[in-house]
Every structure is written in C-alpha cells, then in structure tokens.
Design a protein around this motif. Structure first.
Motif, PDB file in Angstrom:
ATOM      1  N   THR A  46       0.735  -1.116   0.073  1.00  0.00           N
ATOM      2  CA  THR A  46      -0.015  -0.016  -0.051  1.00  0.00           C
ATOM      3  C   THR A  46       0.930   1.303  -0.075  1.00  0.00           C
ATOM      4  O   THR A  46       2.096   1.239   0.285  1.00  0.00           O
ATOM      5  CB  THR A  46      -0.817   0.102   1.183  1.00  0.00           C
ATOM      6  OG1 THR A  46      -0.122  -0.063   2.422  1.00  0.00           O
ATOM      7  CG2 THR A  46      -1.913  -1.195   1.053  1.00  0.00           C
ATOM      8  N   TYR A  48       0.516   3.808   1.883  1.00  0.00           N
ATOM      9  CA  TYR A  48       0.779   4.629   3.130  1.00  0.00           C
ATOM     10  C   TYR A  48       1.344   3.431   4.072  1.00  0.00           C
ATOM     11  O   TYR A  48       0.812   2.341   4.086  1.00  0.00           O
ATOM     12  CB  TYR A  48      -0.755   5.300   3.606  1.00  0.00           C
ATOM     13  CG  TYR A  48      -0.798   6.469   2.737  1.00  0.00           C
ATOM     14  CD1 TYR A  48      -0.348   7.742   2.769  1.00  0.00           C
ATOM     15  CD2 TYR A  48      -2.118   6.191   1.839  1.00  0.00           C
ATOM     16  CE1 TYR A  48      -0.917   8.776   1.980  1.00  0.00           C
ATOM     17  CE2 TYR A  48      -2.410   7.342   1.177  1.00  0.00           C
ATOM     18  CZ  TYR A  48      -1.917   8.560   1.094  1.00  0.00           C
ATOM     19  OH  TYR A  48      -2.301   9.435   0.326  1.00  0.00           O
ATOM     20  N   SER A 151     -16.045   4.917   0.102  1.00  0.00           N
ATOM     21  CA  SER A 151     -14.881   4.455   0.840  1.00  0.00           C
ATOM     22  C   SER A 151     -13.555   4.172   0.185  1.00  0.00           C
ATOM     23  O   SER A 151     -13.525   4.875  -1.043  1.00  0.00           O
ATOM     24  CB  SER A 151     -15.270   2.904   1.035  1.00  0.00           C
ATOM     25  OG  SER A 151     -15.336   2.178  -0.296  1.00  0.00           O
ATOM     26  N   ASP A 152     -12.605   4.101   0.669  1.00  0.00           N
ATOM     27  CA  ASP A 152     -11.145   3.878   0.016  1.00  0.00           C
ATOM     28  C   ASP A 152     -10.425   3.062   1.139  1.00  0.00           C
ATOM     29  O   ASP A 152     -10.344   3.036   2.162  1.00  0.00           O
ATOM     30  CB  ASP A 152     -10.550   5.351   0.500  1.00  0.00           C
ATOM     31  CG  ASP A 152      -9.255   5.606  -0.402  1.00  0.00           C
ATOM     32  OD1 ASP A 152      -8.414   4.692  -0.242  1.00  0.00           O
ATOM     33  OD2 ASP A 152      -9.287   6.598  -1.077  1.00  0.00           O
ATOM     34  N   ASP A 154      -7.570   2.679   1.595  1.00  0.00           N
ATOM     35  CA  ASP A 154      -6.391   3.678   2.208  1.00  0.00           C
ATOM     36  C   ASP A 154      -7.112   4.294   3.697  1.00  0.00           C
ATOM     37  O   ASP A 154      -6.126   5.015   4.197  1.00  0.00           O
ATOM     38  CB  ASP A 154      -5.565   4.603   1.531  1.00  0.00           C
ATOM     39  CG  ASP A 154      -4.942   4.023   0.567  1.00  0.00           C
ATOM     40  OD1 ASP A 154      -4.355   2.864   0.729  1.00  0.00           O
ATOM     41  OD2 ASP A 154      -4.528   4.430  -0.485  1.00  0.00           O
ATOM     42  N   GLY A 155      -8.236   4.040   3.733  1.00  0.00           N
ATOM     43  CA  GLY A 155      -9.094   4.835   4.987  1.00  0.00           C
ATOM     44  C   GLY A 155      -9.507   5.973   4.584  1.00  0.00           C
ATOM     45  O   GLY A 155      -9.462   6.879   3.508  1.00  0.00           O
ATOM     46  N   LEU A 156     -11.013   6.238   5.147  1.00  0.00           N
ATOM     47  CA  LEU A 156     -11.714   7.423   4.792  1.00  0.00           C
ATOM     48  C   LEU A 156     -10.887   8.855   4.957  1.00  0.00           C
ATOM     49  O   LEU A 156     -11.100   9.770   4.420  1.00  0.00           O
ATOM     50  CB  LEU A 156     -12.987   7.725   5.734  1.00  0.00           C
ATOM     51  CG  LEU A 156     -13.970   6.442   5.545  1.00  0.00           C
ATOM     52  CD1 LEU A 156     -15.071   6.481   6.592  1.00  0.00           C
ATOM     53  CD2 LEU A 156     -14.328   6.613   3.885  1.00  0.00           C
ATOM     54  N   ALA A 157      -9.762   8.648   5.832  1.00  0.00           N
ATOM     55  CA  ALA A 157      -9.124   9.963   5.932  1.00  0.00           C
ATOM     56  C   ALA A 157      -8.217  10.364   4.602  1.00  0.00           C
ATOM     57  O   ALA A 157      -7.836  11.498   4.455  1.00  0.00           O
ATOM     58  CB  ALA A 157      -8.321   9.928   7.071  1.00  0.00           C
ATOM     59  N   ASP A 158      -8.311   9.499   3.519  1.00  0.00           N
ATOM     60  CA  ASP A 158      -7.594   9.717   2.399  1.00  0.00           C
ATOM     61  C   ASP A 158      -8.679  10.509   1.285  1.00  0.00           C
ATOM     62  O   ASP A 158      -8.265  10.798   0.439  1.00  0.00           O
ATOM     63  CB  ASP A 158      -7.283   8.365   1.836  1.00  0.00           C
ATOM     64  CG  ASP A 158      -6.142   8.628   0.507  1.00  0.00           C
ATOM     65  OD1 ASP A 158      -5.388   9.481   0.476  1.00  0.00           O
ATOM     66  OD2 ASP A 158      -6.171   7.913  -0.449  1.00  0.00           O
ATOM     67  N   ALA A 181     -20.047   7.332   9.262  1.00  0.00           N
ATOM     68  CA  ALA A 181     -18.773   7.092   8.626  1.00  0.00           C
ATOM     69  C   ALA A 181     -18.965   6.987   7.083  1.00  0.00           C
ATOM     70  O   ALA A 181     -19.751   5.976   6.837  1.00  0.00           O
ATOM     71  CB  ALA A 181     -17.804   6.031   9.079  1.00  0.00           C
ATOM     72  N   GLY A 182     -18.264   7.857   6.195  1.00  0.00           N
ATOM     73  CA  GLY A 182     -18.078   7.481   4.820  1.00  0.00           C
ATOM     74  C   GLY A 182     -19.687   7.826   4.247  1.00  0.00           C
ATOM     75  O   GLY A 182     -19.704   7.552   2.817  1.00  0.00           O
ATOM     76  N   ASP A 212      -9.149  11.501  -4.026  1.00  0.00           N
ATOM     77  CA  ASP A 212      -8.223  11.291  -2.700  1.00  0.00           C
ATOM     78  C   ASP A 212      -7.091  12.260  -2.674  1.00  0.00           C
ATOM     79  O   ASP A 212      -7.002  13.181  -3.483  1.00  0.00           O
ATOM     80  CB  ASP A 212      -7.565   9.677  -2.704  1.00  0.00           C
ATOM     81  CG  ASP A 212      -6.735   9.512  -3.738  1.00  0.00           C
ATOM     82  OD1 ASP A 212      -6.131  10.465  -4.410  1.00  0.00           O
ATOM     83  OD2 ASP A 212      -6.096   8.286  -3.689  1.00  0.00           O
TER      84      ASP A 212
END
Length: 326
Positions: A46, A48, A151-152, A154-158, A181-182, A212
């Motif tokens: 990945t 990150y 969604s992602d 790599d996480g929603l923070a992305d 969330a999301g 992203d």
C-alpha cells in the motif's frame, strides 16, 4: 600405475576422434544461442504506512510480454530474463497503476518496490425530491436531497473531496460530511436554480466525483431526478389548535396520483417554540385517509403533517396543522 599411464593415450586418441564438442545449449556460454539472463524481483505494498502487502496484483514485463501475480506477501519474481531494459507495470483495478523502467543485468538481481495508491470507491449515490407545504404567507419549499456513500482502502482520511455537479446548469458544489462514517449529503434548493425552481434540474445528468489526497479519482456515478410531486396532501382534522384526546385520530383528504405511493403521518410537540418529534406512523396505503396515534401524548401544543412518497422516496408534505392535548 602402469594401467593409468596406458589409459591416458587412449583418452587422448578418443578426444582427437570426436573433435570440438557442439555447444547447442542456450545456457552454455560457448553456444551461438547463448543469451545472458538476469533475475527481477520485487514487492507491492500500500502507498501509506504500515505498507501492507498486496496480493493478486498483476505484474507485467514489456517488451517480453511476461506476466505474473504477487503472492500473499506481495512478492513477485521473473527468472532468466534476457539482460536489457524493460518496462515493469503493476496493475490492479482497486489501485492506481504504476510503472518503472529497469535495466536487467546478469550479475546483479534487480529488486523493485511498488507502493500503490488505492482508488476511492463510490458505494452508492441517490437523489430524492421534496415538496414541503407552508402556511401563508410563507411559500412552499422545494429541494432535492442527495446522499453518497464512499470508501477508500487507504482509509476514509484519504478522501479529499466529494463533489456534486449538474453540468447542464453550471452547478458544482461540495457534499457535506455526516455523522455516519463514509456518508455525505447535499441539499439543492429550488431557489438556487434558474428561475428559482427545482424543476429546472429534472431530466439532466447529475454527477458525483470523488478524489483522494493524491488526486486519484473514483469512477464517477450519475443519476437523474425525474419526479417532483407538486400535489400537496392536506391535513383535515384536527387543526386550528382543536382540543383532542391524548390519542387523537388524524385524518386527511384522499389523493389521486398517477403512480404508486404511501402516506405517512408525523406529530411534533412544540416546547419553547421548538418542534420535537413526538410520534410517527408507519407507511400507510393509498386507501388510508386516517390513522390513530397509538401512544398517549402528554398535555401541550402539537403540530402534525401528512406526506406522500413514491417508491423512490420523492415526497410531498402538507402544511402543518395544530392541535392541543389537555
């Protein structure tokens, strides 16, 4: 000792008889077909931290037209690759593809590391229209509610941006984060559109774009608003602050619409000028024109409405009627 000395001339004689041994094995440096080869190894993770290994990623070697897939540890290898320059591609539909040019050498194995950026995903994108009746002199309110779930890997923070567009009308705006969330939403009011009418958006493609932090984009999704329920239901009784029992019966004027629909009644209590939900009916059939509140309401002032919704969630809601419970 004599036997060994006697055998040596015989070996020389045999060697002379055969002449030069042919070098036909391509791995034999003496062969005309000999090709210098090298080894190419690598790993895919990945983008990150914590740099998780990615399995099942397709690795392609060009121009040899060789391919393989990463294992459970994200590892891959190509053996006996003729020395020279190559392009190596890492492809997976869930990630942004990557490539690198490498030089394969005989003595030095090449080791590559791909860090792939996961593509954001649009799980769902939906839009519904609302027509909300108001008491004079206020005007009715028309708006559309759009909801998107993204969604992602790599996480929603992305997720950097969730943008809604209506190109035909030059509209572009950012959807808002919700408590879930999301989940993102956006309200488009008719007053924001040409001629001040939500009807201007009917029939035009409405697009959702998600990016992203690295600028990678999800496959966009589109929808079309196709219906606004202009007819308003009408709350009949009780109204005008009529005094009722603690379990009042609410009735409305029946509607005749050219599509399937359901009724729903909603009661709010007025405390300090603020409306809070006190009771809501389940979905009721087209044949229903009344419902009894199935819980005891405390004394006080209430407002109630009746709404109609089609199978897609497009809704029209009556102007509120008022009653009191003693």
């Amino acid at each position: 000792m004599m036997r060994s000395l006697m055998a040596l001339p015989a070996a020389l004689v045999l060697s002379g008889c055969f002449g030069d041994v042919p070098h036909e094995n391509p791995l034999d440096p003496g062969s005309d077909r000999f090709v210098e080869t090298g080894v190419l190894r690598g790993q895919v993770t990945t983008y990150y931290q914590p740099f998780l290994a990615l399995s099942g990623v397709t690795i392609e070697l060009s121009p040899q037209n060789l391919s393989t897939a990463t294992d459970s540890d994200g590892l891959f290898s190509f053996r006996e690759v003729p020395v020279g320059e190559y392009w190596v591609f890492a492809r997976d539909p869930r990630y942004v593809k990557d490539s690198v040019r490498v030089l394969v050498q005989q003595e030095t194995p090449q080791r590559l590391l791909f860090k792939l950026d996961a593509l954001p995903q649009i799980t769902s994108f939906a839009g519904r229209t609302f027509h909300v009746g108001s008491l004079p002199p206020e005007e009715d309110v028309y708006f559309a509610l759009f909801e998107a779930e993204v969604s992602d890997p790599d996480g929603l923070a992305d997720i950097a941006s969730v943008v809604i567009e209506l190109p035909a009308l030059g509209l572009q705006d950012t959807m808002q984060v919700t408590a879930a969330a999301g989940l993102f939403d956006f309200r488009l009011f008719g007053s924001e559109l040409p001629q001040g009418e939500l009807h201007a958006a009917i029939g035009y493609p409405i697009r959702l774009n998600v990016r992203d932090r690295l600028g990678s984009k999800a496959n966009p999704k589109e929808l079309i608003l196709f219906r606004i329920i202009d007819q308003l239901p009408e709350a009949s009784t009780p109204r005008d602050l009529q005094v009722v029992t603690a379990r009042p019966r609410l009735s409305w004027r029946p509607m005749d619409l050219p599509f399937p629909f359901r009724y729903r009644a909603r009661v709010t209590r007025v405390v300090g000028g603020i409306n809070t939900l006190a009771w809501e009916s389940p979905a009721l059939s087209e044949q229903d024109s009344a419902v009894t509140v199935d819980r005891i309401l405390a004394g006080g002032e209430y407002r109630w409405t009746v709404s109609v919704s089609d199978e897609f969630g497009n809704t029209s809601t009556s102007a509120p009627a008022a009653f009191r419970v003693q």
